[in-house]
Each structure stands twice: as C-alpha cells, then as structure tokens.
Design a protein around this motif. Sequence first.
Motif, PDB file in Angstrom:
ATOM      1  N   HIS A   1       0.832  -1.206   0.000  1.00 25.49           N
ATOM      2  CA  HIS A   1       0.000   0.000   0.000  1.00 25.49           C
ATOM      3  C   HIS A   1       0.868   1.259   0.000  1.00 25.49           C
ATOM      4  CE1 HIS A   1      -2.099   3.236   2.199  1.00 25.49           C
ATOM      5  NE2 HIS A   1      -3.208   2.789   1.635  1.00 25.49           N
ATOM      6  N   ASP A   2       1.860   1.297   0.891  1.00 30.39           N
ATOM      7  CA  ASP A   2       2.713   2.482   1.020  1.00 30.39           C
ATOM      8  C   ASP A   2       3.558   2.708  -0.240  1.00 30.39           C
ATOM      9  OD1 ASP A   2       1.682   2.796   3.551  1.00 30.39           O
ATOM     10  OD2 ASP A   2       3.417   1.958   4.588  1.00 30.39           O
ATOM     11  N   LYS A   3       4.099   1.619  -0.791  1.00 33.97           N
ATOM     12  CA  LYS A   3       4.942   1.727  -1.983  1.00 33.97           C
ATOM     13  C   LYS A   3       4.145   2.217  -3.192  1.00 33.97           C
ATOM     14  CE  LYS A   3       8.673   0.137  -2.878  1.00 33.97           C
ATOM     15  NZ  LYS A   3       9.981   0.801  -3.120  1.00 33.97           N
ATOM     16  N   LEU A   4       2.909   1.731  -3.336  1.00 35.61           N
ATOM     17  CA  LEU A   4       2.077   2.157  -4.460  1.00 35.61           C
ATOM     18  C   LEU A   4       1.816   3.659  -4.406  1.00 35.61           C
ATOM     19  CD1 LEU A   4      -0.641  -0.645  -4.785  1.00 35.61           C
ATOM     20  CD2 LEU A   4       0.989   0.037  -6.540  1.00 35.61           C
ATOM     21  N   PHE A   5       1.411   4.139  -3.229  1.00 34.61           N
ATOM     22  CA  PHE A   5       1.080   5.555  -3.096  1.00 34.61           C
ATOM     23  C   PHE A   5       2.330   6.425  -3.208  1.00 34.61           C
ATOM     24  CE2 PHE A   5      -2.859   3.796  -1.787  1.00 34.61           C
ATOM     25  CZ  PHE A   5      -3.822   4.791  -1.937  1.00 34.61           C
ATOM     26  N   GLN A   6       3.443   5.946  -2.637  1.00 37.79           N
ATOM     27  CA  GLN A   6       4.687   6.720  -2.691  1.00 37.79           C
ATOM     28  C   GLN A   6       5.214   6.808  -4.126  1.00 37.79           C
ATOM     29  OE1 GLN A   6       7.923   5.093  -3.223  1.00 37.79           O
ATOM     30  NE2 GLN A   6       8.998   7.067  -3.144  1.00 37.79           N
ATOM     31  N   SER A   7       5.076   5.739  -4.884  1.00 39.94           N
ATOM     32  CA  SER A   7       5.646   5.701  -6.233  1.00 39.94           C
ATOM     33  C   SER A   7       4.951   6.666  -7.190  1.00 39.94           C
ATOM     34  CB  SER A   7       5.577   4.284  -6.811  1.00 39.94           C
ATOM     35  OG  SER A   7       4.230   3.921  -7.055  1.00 39.94           O
ATOM     36  N   GLN A   8       3.650   6.936  -6.909  1.00 43.33           N
ATOM     37  CA  GLN A   8       2.899   7.825  -7.786  1.00 43.33           C
ATOM     38  C   GLN A   8       3.041   9.292  -7.401  1.00 43.33           C
ATOM     39  OE1 GLN A   8       2.294   6.409 -10.646  1.00 43.33           O
ATOM     40  NE2 GLN A   8       0.116   6.891 -10.734  1.00 43.33           N
ATOM     41  N   SER A   9       3.538   9.539  -6.198  1.00 41.39           N
ATOM     42  CA  SER A   9       3.748  10.916  -5.715  1.00 41.39           C
ATOM     43  C   SER A   9       2.500  11.784  -5.869  1.00 41.39           C
ATOM     44  CB  SER A   9       4.919  11.576  -6.462  1.00 41.39           C
ATOM     45  OG  SER A   9       6.085  10.829  -6.287  1.00 41.39           O
ATOM     46  N   GLY A  10       1.346  11.204  -5.533  1.00 37.91           N
ATOM     47  CA  GLY A  10       0.099  11.968  -5.551  1.00 37.91           C
ATOM     48  C   GLY A  10      -0.632  11.964  -6.884  1.00 37.91           C
ATOM     49  N   ALA A  11      -0.013  11.430  -7.946  1.00 41.56           N
ATOM     50  CA  ALA A  11      -0.699  11.385  -9.245  1.00 41.56           C
ATOM     51  C   ALA A  11      -1.816  10.349  -9.215  1.00 41.56           C
ATOM     52  CB  ALA A  11       0.304  11.043 -10.346  1.00 41.56           C
ATOM     53  N   ILE A  12      -2.920  10.656  -9.899  1.00 43.07           N
ATOM     54  CA  ILE A  12      -4.059   9.730  -9.896  1.00 43.07           C
ATOM     55  C   ILE A  12      -3.872   8.641 -10.934  1.00 43.07           C
ATOM     56  CG2 ILE A  12      -6.551   9.556 -10.324  1.00 43.07           C
ATOM     57  CD1 ILE A  12      -6.790  12.414  -9.233  1.00 43.07           C
ATOM     58  N   HIS A  13      -3.394   9.010 -12.113  1.00 44.65           N
ATOM     59  CA  HIS A  13      -3.274   8.035 -13.194  1.00 44.65           C
ATOM     60  C   HIS A  13      -1.819   7.844 -13.614  1.00 44.65           C
ATOM     61  CE1 HIS A  13      -7.574   8.029 -13.473  1.00 44.65           C
ATOM     62  NE2 HIS A  13      -7.603   9.324 -13.698  1.00 44.65           N
ATOM     63  N   ALA A  14      -1.463   6.581 -13.907  1.00 46.47           N
ATOM     64  CA  ALA A  14      -0.130   6.280 -14.435  1.00 46.47           C
ATOM     65  C   ALA A  14      -0.135   6.650 -15.917  1.00 46.47           C
ATOM     66  CB  ALA A  14       0.180   4.798 -14.256  1.00 46.47           C
ATOM     67  N   LYS A  15       0.667   7.633 -16.300  1.00 47.28           N
ATOM     68  CA  LYS A  15       0.563   8.216 -17.634  1.00 47.28           C
ATOM     69  C   LYS A  15       1.459   7.533 -18.670  1.00 47.28           C
ATOM     70  CE  LYS A  15      -0.909  12.838 -16.151  1.00 47.28           C
ATOM     71  NZ  LYS A  15      -1.029  12.607 -14.722  1.00 47.28           N
ATOM     72  N   THR A  16       2.415   6.732 -18.238  1.00 48.45           N
ATOM     73  CA  THR A  16       3.325   6.088 -19.188  1.00 48.45           C
ATOM     74  C   THR A  16       3.379   4.592 -18.915  1.00 48.45           C
ATOM     75  OG1 THR A  16       5.269   6.320 -17.756  1.00 48.45           O
ATOM     76  CG2 THR A  16       4.741   8.185 -19.208  1.00 48.45           C
ATOM     77  N   GLU A  17       3.888   3.844 -19.894  1.00 49.03           N
ATOM     78  CA  GLU A  17       4.031   2.397 -19.742  1.00 49.03           C
ATOM     79  C   GLU A  17       5.023   2.076 -18.628  1.00 49.03           C
ATOM     80  OE1 GLU A  17       3.377  -1.374 -19.750  1.00 49.03           O
ATOM     81  OE2 GLU A  17       2.199   0.000 -20.993  1.00 49.03           O
ATOM     82  N   ASN A  18       6.049   2.924 -18.477  1.00 53.89           N
ATOM     83  CA  ASN A  18       7.012   2.723 -17.395  1.00 53.89           C
ATOM     84  C   ASN A  18       6.351   2.863 -16.027  1.00 53.89           C
ATOM     85  OD1 ASN A  18       9.203   2.215 -19.004  1.00 53.89           O
ATOM     86  ND2 ASN A  18       9.938   4.342 -19.023  1.00 53.89           N
TER      87      ASN A  18
END
Length: 397
Positions: free
Chosen positions: A180-197
């Motif tokens: 849970h923590d890693k997912l939220f931290q990795s996005q840095s507050g962004a709602i949608h993952a914008k790239t394939e990376n």
Amino acid sequence: MVSAPHLFRLIRSFSGNEKRYCKIFLLNNLPDSAEGNYVKLFDAVAKQKEYDEKHLRNTLRLKGFHVVKHELYKLLLRALGCYHREHSVQSRLHDMLRTIEILFERTMYDECDVLIRKAKKLASRHENQLMMLELLHWESNVMGAKEYAGVTGHYLNTLMEQKETIIKNYKLICAAQHIHDKLFQSQSGAIHAKTENAVSRLRKIMDFSLLKKELPFDARLHMNTSAYYYYRSTGDFQKAHQYIKQMTEIMQAHPHQLEDKQKKYIASIVNTSIALAELFRYDDALKTLETLKNISPKNSRTAVLIFSTASLLSLSILHITGEFEKAARLISAEIEKGLENFKGKIDNLRLVEFQFLIAYSYFGSGEYSRSIVWTNKIVNNTSKDFRMDLQISARLL
C-alpha cells in the motif's frame, strides 16, 4: 522543546467537549501556584485565529514563558489521552496492559489472570495482533511467577502455537501495508499512471498473489485499497470499483471494527462513489454518498469530514452532469447550513474549495448575483493558506 505552532495547532484541533475537559484537567492537576499561568496561556492561545507569540508574551507577561508553553503542550496531550480512553479500543487495551503490569509488580497474579483473559477477548475480537502478542507474553510471565502451578505441557504448546499464528498474521499485515505504502509513494500523488514505465512500476509493486490468501482484517483492508488504487491508476475503473466495493462490504460485515476505523470506512464509501463516477454511474455515485449520512460520527472532526467530503463530491458530480439547478438546491437546503454549523472547524483550503464550487453552481444555474457573492469571498481572502488555481478561476468567473 515543542515549537509554539504545535501548541496552537493542538488547541485549535479541539472540539468544544475536548476544550472543556482539558481546562478542567488543568485545574485539577496543577498546584494553585502554577494553575493561573497555564490556564491563562491556554485561554489566550484558544482565542487566537493565527498564532502570535509576541502578543502573548506582551499581554500575559508570564515568567518562564517558554517552559510554561512546553509543559502546557505535554499536559494537554495527557488530558486528551484521558478523554479518549473510553472512546478507543487501542486506548482501553493499553490501559489494561498498564494495570496488568501494576498488578504483577504487587504479586497479585490471580487478578492479573482475570484481566489478561478479559483483554485477550477484546484484542482478539478486534484482531489486534500486537496487543495479543503482548498479552500472551504477560500470560507467560504470570505462569512463571506462579511456578507453573496447574499448567500442562499441552497448554504451553498451545500458547506457542497462538504466538506463531499472531506473528504470521502480523507479517501479512506488514507485507500488505508495505505494498500500500509503496504504491502511493511511487505515484507521488498522481491519480493516473501516464506512461508504460509508470504502469510497469506499479505492476512490480502490486502482489496479486497476496489478494488470493486468507488474510487478517487489517491486511485485507490494505490489499483492497491497494488493488483499488492500482486499477484506478492504470485505467481499469471496473476492477477499481470491484475492489473498493469489496472493502466497504468487508467493513460493513465487521461493525465492531468500525469503532477504531471510522475514517477508513468513510474513505471507502467516498472512494466507492468516485469509482462509480468514473464508470459514468453518476446517480449510483450520489446514492452511495447519501449513505455517509447514516454514520454516527465519533467526534466533531469526523462530523466535519463527513459533511465536507459528501458535499464537495456531490457538487463536483452534479457539475459533471450539468445539473446546476440541483446543485443550487443542495446548497440552499444543506450545504450553507452545514457551513454555518461547522464555522471555524473547516480548514481554509477546504473552505475556499467550497466557496468556488458554490459560486460555480450558482453561475451554472444562472444566479449570477449569488455567484459574485461567493467569488468575492475567494478574491478577498487574505489568508496565507489559499489555492492560487482557485483564486485565478474565481477572478475569471
């Protein structure tokens, strides 16, 4: 030493009942010689809308101001601990543990046994793994102090099995929380993952195998939240809705757990509504938000949270669907009354958001004079805490 804004923020966070209790606590727990200084500082800080230490020093003229300020902060935290003791399962269990330790030191082992059994029942009901482990530790201590009278080898093996099960469950909770923590931290507050990376990074973090295991309550909450966030970030709104709906149902099936997890339950309902809106099921999203009104808030802060989140999200959904007249009716019937009831308890950033959405609702419904009243509240806001985007939007409106 505690910095002054901490004391100010703490006192500002008090509900009316908490404020009254803390003042009585100060009066009952301080010597007469010191009582006046602490109560004076408490009252003076409580009256301030923005912290002004220079004004406090000049008007109160307290000897040892810095020490009084530091000690008052500690006393207020103690007072809050006493006030919320009966309102939190965690607090009740901590109190039981302290009492067990006191009884043990006085060699009152039979009384320890009685309280340990009672505490274990409460900890088990709420699946509090760490408290259960601590209580089993004390049970072993008491058995040793009583020289294992009446204790069988089978019972000792059972205790060990219980400890191993608890450790296993706690490891699952930690693993789920880490995801849970890693997912939220990795996005840095962004709602949608914008790239394939970005999608690939989320996929590496998310452990789908854990979702299939039999998990303790807290681990299930973490994993369902993670799955919701993962699928929402990657654009699969159907699956996102599926997992957040499951989380809400899990919590509804365990009402006793809501005692200490009311905010998580509120968040699950709000996120279910967001997921429905992203599936264009706007009527269902609004109906889901209505269920928030059935929750009895534990305190005034939770009441503010329910009102704010339900109102702001409802207005946003009505704006998306173009139902500005309905939004205006909601404002007149409920939101303006709520803003008046919770005056001074809603933080400035959220208040400005309210003001803009209300102004936009009236603009959309053609009530331009009312819209101007609310845009002016934003334009004329002199607070340090404001959103520049809403300031600009209000001026454009």
